[in-house]
Design an enzyme around this catalytic site. Structure first.
Site, PDB file in Angstrom:
ATOM      1  N   ASP A  16      -6.626  -6.223  -1.721  1.00 57.68           N
ATOM      2  CA  ASP A  16      -5.218  -6.528  -1.969  1.00 57.68           C
ATOM      3  C   ASP A  16      -5.032  -7.583  -3.066  1.00 57.68           C
ATOM      4  OD1 ASP A  16      -4.460  -4.657  -0.126  1.00 57.68           O
ATOM      5  OD2 ASP A  16      -3.924  -6.081   1.434  1.00 57.68           O
ATOM      6  N   HIS A  33       0.821  -1.212   0.000  1.00 59.82           N
ATOM      7  CA  HIS A  33       0.000   0.000   0.000  1.00 59.82           C
ATOM      8  C   HIS A  33       0.854   1.261   0.000  1.00 59.82           C
ATOM      9  CE1 HIS A  33      -2.884  -2.688   2.506  1.00 59.82           C
ATOM     10  NE2 HIS A  33      -3.093  -2.884   1.215  1.00 59.82           N
ATOM     11  N   LYS A  46       6.158   6.485   6.745  1.00 57.37           N
ATOM     12  CA  LYS A  46       5.688   5.691   7.880  1.00 57.37           C
ATOM     13  C   LYS A  46       6.873   5.233   8.718  1.00 57.37           C
ATOM     14  CE  LYS A  46       1.890   3.833   5.145  1.00 57.37           C
ATOM     15  NZ  LYS A  46       1.405   2.655   4.438  1.00 57.37           N
ATOM     16  N   TYR A 102       1.848   1.862  13.072  1.00 56.92           N
ATOM     17  CA  TYR A 102       2.297   2.742  12.003  1.00 56.92           C
ATOM     18  C   TYR A 102       2.224   4.177  12.508  1.00 56.92           C
ATOM     19  CZ  TYR A 102      -0.220  -0.892   9.177  1.00 56.92           C
ATOM     20  OH  TYR A 102      -0.742  -2.037   8.639  1.00 56.92           O
TER      21      TYR A 102
END
Length: 179
Positions: free
Chosen positions: A170, A62, A72, A132
């Site tokens: 996904d 992603h 991140k 995250y």
């Protein structure tokens, strides 16, 4: 805190200094000033996310595009994951390359994934809790991704293919675009 370079430009491994005694342990998980001194990168984060997944789950690959792109800082709070960063910046010398590292609750290691990278992980333990820190707010319209099983990238997710558990989203992501 120790910062180690990965083979990917601007992607860093962050290892904490852990102080242990008979009471347990203490470590500084993140220090913006120290991060910026050691990497030369802006380390201001505005959103924290947590996910819990079971063995075999693959989340990714992603990213967010455009003005909503996100860097991140990721870590595993419980269990073990195989964490993967993919350089999707077309002007980067490491474009199309990926790097993987095992993040665990025990090693407390973190991975800094810069803007323009795809990111994903697979769960190696019975369950895993994953954290995250993001430097930009989530925007659904800016979502993008690459199919986890793309043959050009050829990512080793650390689990047998038959054990992979993916979301519908996904499973239908596009393949890697080398252009």
């Amino acid at each position: 805190m120790k910062i180690k370079e990965t083979p990917l430009k601007d992607c860093y491994i962050i290892e904490p200094t852990i102080f242990e005694d008979d009471r347990g342990y203490f470590f500084e998980k993140y220090n913006e000033k120290r991060f910026e001194e050691l990497t030369g990168l802006n380390g201001h984060f505005v959103q924290d996310n947590i996910s819990k997944s079971s063995y075999g789950v693959i989340r990714g690959i992603h990213l967010q595009k455009g003005e909503h792109a996100q860097a991140k800082l990721v870590s595993c709070l419980e269990g073990r994951v195989w964490d993967v960063a993919v350089d999707l910046r077309k002007d980067s010398p490491t474009f199309g390359k990926w790097f993987g590292i095992e993040l665990t609750a025990e090693n407390k290691t973190q991975l800094y994934v810069p803007r323009g990278f795809g990111h994903g992980f697979s769960v190696l333990s019975e369950t895993a809790v994953f954290a995250y820190k993001c430097d930009n707010f989530y925007d659904k319209e800016s979502e993008a991704g690459v199919l986890y099983s793309d043959s050009y990238l050829n990512i080793d997710w650390g689990i047998p293919e038959q054990d992979a558990v993916l979301s519908e989203k996904d499973q239908i992501l596009p393949g890697f675009n080398k252009e």
